[in-house]
Design an enzyme around this catalytic site. Structure first.
Site, PDB file in Angstrom:
ATOM      1  N   HIS A 423       0.859  -1.250  -0.021  1.00 46.11           N
ATOM      2  CA  HIS A 423      -0.009  -0.131  -0.073  1.00 46.11           C
ATOM      3  C   HIS A 423       0.731   1.246   0.067  1.00 46.11           C
ATOM      4  O   HIS A 423       0.519   2.270  -0.915  1.00 46.11           O
ATOM      5  CB  HIS A 423      -0.850  -0.035   1.059  1.00 46.11           C
ATOM      6  CG  HIS A 423      -1.816   1.024   1.271  1.00 46.11           C
ATOM      7  ND1 HIS A 423      -1.256   2.352   2.087  1.00 46.11           N
ATOM      8  CD2 HIS A 423      -2.905   1.469   0.814  1.00 46.11           C
ATOM      9  CE1 HIS A 423      -2.251   3.204   1.933  1.00 46.11           C
ATOM     10  NE2 HIS A 423      -3.201   2.718   1.260  1.00 46.11           N
ATOM     11  N   CYS A 798      -2.756  -2.230 -16.321  1.00 45.56           N
ATOM     12  CA  CYS A 798      -2.913  -1.077 -15.503  1.00 45.56           C
ATOM     13  C   CYS A 798      -2.460  -1.329 -13.916  1.00 45.56           C
ATOM     14  O   CYS A 798      -2.293  -0.692 -13.029  1.00 45.56           O
ATOM     15  CB  CYS A 798      -4.417  -0.734 -15.224  1.00 45.56           C
ATOM     16  SG  CYS A 798      -5.485  -1.814 -14.506  1.00 45.56           S
TER      17      CYS A 798
END
Length: 846
Positions: A423, A798
């Site tokens: 993250h 992506c």
């Protein structure tokens, strides 16, 4: 010298058959200098095959070596000549051939002290590197040191120091050949990208003496600043310095008079002018910025060597552009000369390589750039520091979605855990902020607000510097270089775009991300993660109300409060992108990420919802999952709680109508995450179509949209043919696809990934480099099956691999339509796409 007596010694002349693959880069470079009529001492090349024979001890000595000492002062040097200069090689050996007779002759010409220094330097080098004697024994300098060294050598070896120059040279050649073939040298070469069995040539060159009467000495000169790349003559000249030998009257001069101290330009302007002239000629003929090594012998110049100037990333861009503008290299070659990842260094502040570095910890270089700030241990503390306009660095064990506001407020991020797609890493790259993750050598005590880094104890408020390019944490404030988004940077990327290649879009979650994407000429937004919009302080309460609602009508009521905010987000994105494609991923994360988990947070939530704490606690516990990343998230959440996707679709379509009225027509692309079955797409498409029809009727405006799927489960890749029947595009989310294919946690794999790569389990970290054989095969299978079902379907990537040059090359070869990456990686991807296209055309020609 009769060359037939020594076939393995090739004199480097303009017409000699010097070949880089046989004799190495240095031999070929010296030949080019000779062809330019530069004053290069007589030089000879020994081919790699002969070096291998010498290393194996099968040569019995090269014949004809004695002839090398029959001219000049009778001394030679030996230098390595690998195929590529970056591969290195054993150290240069100077003054080979000196003995008692040569020493006496030199003493009469350049003085006894200078002759002693030369002889002593070679005896020390020979004893340590050839005879393998203790270096400490030969450390003596000054009066009597030469006699002491010769006597010590005799005592240790039971023989006099070798007086035969041919024997000296044969032993030096053998030692250098064996050093190149040793296990440590092989490992070092492999670390530099060279094959373990890479060949090595050697160059033998007449010594030009830098000691003696008149202006004598040695130096280097270069013509651009190696850090900035701006034109500037720099270097040093060391008077009366001959390798390690230093004579009387030694001094160091700067090259030019614009630096402090005495300059060679002042002392000998004609010599300085000749050196500049040689440098200009070398740049034009060698098609490169070079550093020239030279020797002055009583005012006479000898060009000893020329090597490619070592340079920073920003200098490499300026040099390549300048060479192309001057007509020395073609523009396409300028594009090919710059390593794509080097561009990342130009986008951010960087630690000045000329400044000292006090490294206190190391981790994974997750997001490039450098920043200095004071340590904070929470998002709230980061926001408070930002409110005081005080630079801070957020330090966490690992970040969670709630930390996003703190990451926005900080100048850099440091985490104890995580990998390149954790993250913290992904968000920091998107924000363009330096980030180091997986710094396992640090210890964080959140309660005490302290950070242990080795033997250092740092407290909240202490200043550190994060170098996200190297992965190093530095104590205090380091000297930083400003970003280099100058005209040369823009020019190089313009040339890259002209070369063509796969399309490049940006992953952009906020208007600021979108503006950055436009600034770096992204061709659209390939991934907008809408969930980040829900963490804003004015939206989080409504989101939590929706989570605690029991009925669809109540959920819709809560979401209706968020609808206008989402609509404003999308209007701004569409207006910034001005008609370029925008791919919006529908809500993806599990709902528990929006809820507090500590008791104080639960109490505050219960108070805001006017519910008993026990009810709130039970609801939070009910939403918890053993493996939330494989639980109710993505399309699964959209099907079980459809009001979320209904609200988002309405926000998108209403924004489409409004933005299209103000500017260029908008065709939004809606992407469904975490799909694993065709039926999931059918269900979502049915509801989205219904919302689209309702908005068309309500707004009395027509529009179109494209629905696609984010392929991030192995099953979606394998069933891409079925899924393509209901999708106009597929975009592979390689972060989760890699995680699921390997069964690895992208947040935790950094703990052992270094060991795995080091022991050859994986060639590279699969979260950093796309696994072409495993994950890559899923991409190829999915693309092929989707195209068979729907020939015109758009195929893209992506995930974070979309900004990786090697992965871009894979996608280009697979004929994907575009890649999408963090905004600050768009320039890297544009250059990598151009290089892939140029290489493809070159392969087609051959």
């Amino acid at each position: 010298m009769n060359m037939r007596d020594c076939p393995d010694l090739l004199e480097i002349t303009p017409s000699a058959g010097v070949e880089r693959v046989r004799h190495g880069w240095r031999a070929k470079c010296l030949q080019r200098l000779v062809r330019m009529d530069l004053p290069v001492p007589r030089s000879f090349a020994i081919p790699a095959a002969a070096v291998q024979t010498i290393a194996a001890g099968r040569s019995g000595g090269l014949p004809g070596l004695s002839a090398l000492f029959e001219t000049g002062d009778g001394l030679v040097s030996v230098r390595p000549s690998a195929v590529m200069p970056d591969w290195g090689g054993p150290g240069t050996v100077l003054n080979v051939g000196i003995n008692d007779a040569t020493h006496a002759r030199l003493a009469g010409r350049i003085g006894r002290g200078n002759a002693d220094a030369i002889y002593l330097s070679f005896v020390q080098s020979y004893a340590i590197n050839i005879a393998r004697l203790d270096p400490d024994m030969f450390a003596q300098e000054g009066d009597g040191a030469l006699a002491h060294a010769l006597r010590l050598y005799h005592d240790e070896m039971d023989e006099d120091f070798p007086q035969d120059p041919a024997r000296q040279l044969a032993e030096v050649l053998r030692s250098m050949a064996r050093a190149w073939d040793g296990p440590s040298a092989r490992l070092l070469r492999q670390a530099k990208g060279a094959p373990a069995d890479a060949p090595l040539g050697l160059v033998v060159q007449d010594m030009a003496l830098a000691l003696g009467p008149g202006l004598s000495g040695s130096g280097t000169i270069q013509f651009v600043d190696p850090v900035t790349g701006t034109p500037r003559v720099t270097g040093r000249f060391r008077g009366q310095h001959h390798g390690a030998a230093v004579g009387s009257g030694a001094e160091t001069l700067y090259l030019t008079c614009d630096e402090r101290g005495t300059s060679l330009e002042d002392v000998a302007p004609d010599i300085f002018a000749d050196l500049v002239r040689f440098g200009v000629a070398a740049r034009e003929r060698l098609r490169e910025e070079m550093q020239i090594e030279f020797v002055l012998t009583d005012g006479r110049i000898s060009i000893i060597d020329a090597v490619r100037l070592q340079r920073s990333s920003r200098a490499s861009v300026r040099i390549a552009v300048a060479l192309a503008r001057d007509g020395i290299i073609p523009r396409t070659e300028a594009v090919m000369r710059v390593e794509p990842r080097a561009l990342a260094d130009l986008l951010h502040h960087q630690v000045d390589p000329r400044s000292p570095r006090d490294v206190i910890a190391r981790g994974i270089n997750a997001s490039p750039g450098a920043a200095t700030g004071r340590i904070v241990f929470s998002a709230a503390a980061a926001q408070a520091a930002a409110a005081r306009e005080e630079a801070c660095i957020l330090v966490r064990r690992e970040t969670v979605p709630e930390d996003i506001r703190g990451m926005h407020a900080s100048v850099a991020v440091l985490t104890e855990r995580g990998g390149t797609t954790s993250h913290a890493a992904v968000i920091a790259r998107g924000l363009g902020k330096p980030c180091i993750v997986g710094a396992s050598g640090i210890g964080i005590d959140g309660r005490a607000r302290t950070l242990h880094a080795g033997a250092r104890l740092l407290r909240e408020g202490d200043e550190i510097t994060i170098d996200g390019s190297s992965g190093e944490v530095l104590a205090g404030a380091a000297a930083l270089l400003d970003p280099a988004l100058d005209e040369a940077f823009t020019q190089l990327l313009d040339w890259a775009d002209a070369a063509g290649g796969i399309g490049v879009r940006a992953n952009a979650d906020t208007p600021e991300d979108a503006r950055t994407a436009r600034r770096f000429s992204a061709q659209g937004i390939g991934l907008c993660r809408t969930e980040h919009m829900f963490f804003d302080a004015d939206r989080l309460p409504a989101m939590r109300e929706m989570i605690f609602a029991d009925k669809p009508a109540d959920r819709k009521l809560a979401l209706d409060r968020i609808l206008p905010m989402q609509r404003r987000d999308f209007i701004e994105l569409f207006e910034i992108m001005a008609g370029l494609p925008v791919t919006i991923r529908l809500f993806d994360p599990p709902l528990h990420e929006f809820l507090p988990h500590d008791r104080e947070g639960l109490r505050e939530l219960a108070e805001s919802l006017d519910l008993p704490l026990s009810d709130v606690t039970r609801r939070v516990e009910a939403l918890s999952e053993f493996n939330p990343m494989l639980g109710m998230r993505g399309v699964r959440l959209g099907i079980t709680v459809p009001e979320i996707y209904d609200m988002q679709a309405r926000a998108i379509f209403e924004a489409t109508v409004e933005a299209s009225r103000k500017g260029a027509p908008v065709v939004p692309e809606i992407m469904v995450p975490l799909v694993s079955a065709m039926r999931e797409v059918e269900l979502v498409k049915t509801r989205v179509d219904a919302v689209a029809a309702a908005v068309r009727n309500e707004r009395r405006s027509d529009f179109t949209y494209r629905l696609g799927v984010m392929v991030e489960t192995p099953r979606a890749a394998l069933r891409a043919g079925d899924i393509a029947a209901h999708a106009t595009f597929l975009s592979f989310g390689t972060n989760d696809l890699t995680q699921m294919t390997y069964g690895l946690s992208r947040d935790d794999a950094g703990r052992f990934m270094g060991i795995y790569v080091g022991q050859g389990v994986y060639a590279e970290d699969p979260f950093h480099f796309l696994d072409n054989e495993g994950v890559g095969e899923l991409l190829l299978v999915g693309a092929r099956r989707a195209r068979q079902q729907r020939p015109g379907i758009t195929i893209a990537v992506c995930g974070e691999h979309g900004g990786n040059p090697e992965s871009i090359d894979f996608c280009a070869e697979a004929q994907f339509d575009y890649v999408s990456c963090s905004p600050f990686r768009v320039p890297v991807a544009r250059l990598a796409a151009a290089q892939s296209a140029i290489n493809s055309r070159l392969r087609d020609k051959t």
